[in-house]
Motif scaffolding. Structure first.
Motif, mmCIF file in Angstrom:
data_model
loop_
_atom_site.group_PDB
_atom_site.id
_atom_site.type_symbol
_atom_site.label_atom_id
_atom_site.label_comp_id
_atom_site.label_asym_id
_atom_site.label_seq_id
_atom_site.Cartn_x
_atom_site.Cartn_y
_atom_site.Cartn_z
ATOM 1 N N ASN A 2 5.945 -36.846 -23.817
ATOM 2 C CA ASN A 2 5.528 -37.951 -23.913
ATOM 3 C C ASN A 2 4.167 -38.165 -22.967
ATOM 4 O O ASN A 2 3.747 -37.320 -22.171
ATOM 5 N N MET A 3 3.249 -38.954 -23.576
ATOM 6 C CA MET A 3 1.781 -38.844 -23.271
ATOM 7 C C MET A 3 1.465 -40.184 -22.857
ATOM 8 O O MET A 3 1.484 -41.102 -23.615
ATOM 9 N N LEU A 4 0.873 -40.368 -21.761
ATOM 10 C CA LEU A 4 0.113 -41.513 -21.020
ATOM 11 C C LEU A 4 -1.460 -41.611 -21.266
ATOM 12 O O LEU A 4 -1.915 -40.422 -20.568
ATOM 13 N N VAL A 5 -2.059 -42.429 -21.960
ATOM 14 C CA VAL A 5 -3.435 -42.255 -22.017
ATOM 15 C C VAL A 5 -3.865 -43.413 -21.121
ATOM 16 O O VAL A 5 -3.784 -44.564 -21.381
ATOM 17 N N ILE A 6 -4.641 -43.177 -20.412
ATOM 18 C CA ILE A 6 -5.616 -44.124 -19.416
ATOM 19 C C ILE A 6 -6.857 -44.250 -19.756
ATOM 20 O O ILE A 6 -7.566 -43.357 -19.496
ATOM 21 N N PHE A 7 -7.131 -45.208 -20.363
ATOM 22 C CA PHE A 7 -8.521 -45.639 -20.990
ATOM 23 C C PHE A 7 -9.375 -46.494 -19.777
ATOM 24 O O PHE A 7 -8.738 -47.600 -19.569
ATOM 25 N N THR A 8 -10.506 -46.097 -19.830
ATOM 26 C CA THR A 8 -11.430 -46.859 -18.834
ATOM 27 C C THR A 8 -12.840 -47.068 -19.341
ATOM 28 O O THR A 8 -13.681 -46.325 -18.773
ATOM 29 N N HIS A 9 -12.959 -47.971 -19.943
ATOM 30 C CA HIS A 9 -14.355 -48.582 -20.269
ATOM 31 C C HIS A 9 -13.943 -50.068 -20.810
ATOM 32 O O HIS A 9 -13.323 -50.490 -21.320
#
Length: 195
Positions: A2-9
């Motif tokens: 399981n993968m959590l992608v935290i995108f910050t832009h």
């Protein structure tokens, strides 16, 4: 996995967003990845501001009801992926505010008897994908790798996450074909990822 992608832009037309798309495409083509969740901090309107007062105490932050969904995401994830630009030699304030609140005592670590606390997020791994306007070696020679030290030692190691991979891409505002090669590199990495 399981993968959590935290995108910050804040801009979905950015190169950081293109990296997000390559991560997701690689994950879709990888049978080892069971599920992917994306947390877009700007789209989510995540509030990065820490507030402590007589009603909201720091020692209770690990049980704050408004952060429960984000704690569940971190516990669910086997791998945490952070995608962000480097601004002024460090990740955006939005991401740092997320880190301040989410990696709290009682949730991400527990104070112990020794010199260092006990990391409560053991067994997880992390990948950090960052872009910058300046040359790729700028953080190493000018800032003593402050960004990597901040994330690897002061954050991930502190909470028990020992396996951390960095993709740092410099000179990304130049349109000389390097952007495409870097995007493909990230895509291939996530397509072939096994753990």
């Amino acid at each position: 996995m399981n993968m959590l992608v935290i995108f910050t832009h804040p801009n979905h037309q950015s190169l950081s967003y293109a990296f997000l798309q390559q991560v997701l495409q690689g994950c879709r083509e990888n049978e080892a990845i069971q599920e992917v969740k994306v947390l877009d901090l700007y789209e989510e309107a995540f509030n990065p501001v820490l507030v402590f007062n007589e009603k909201k105490r720091r020692r209770d932050m690990h049980t704050a009801p408004d952060l429960a969904v984000y704690r569940e995401q971190l516990l669910w994830a086997d791998k945490i992926v952070m995608i962000y630009p480097i601004w002024w030699g460090r990740p955006p304030a939005m991401l740092l505010g997320y880190i301040d609140q989410m990696f709290a005592s009682g949730f991400a670590y527990r104070d112990g008897r020794g010199l260092l606390p006990e990391g409560l997020l053991k067994g997880k791994s992390a990948v950090c994908i960052s872009t910058m306007k300046g040359p790729a070696l700028y953080p190493l020679f000018w800032l003593n790798n402050a960004h990597k030290v901040l994330l690897r030692r002061a954050l991930f190691s502190f909470v028990g996450i020992k396996r951390v991979k960095f993709f740092e891409f410099g000179r990304m505002e130049q349109t000389d074909g390097k952007q495409t090669r870097k995007l493909e590199k990230v895509y291939r990495y996530f397509k072939s990822l096994t753990a």
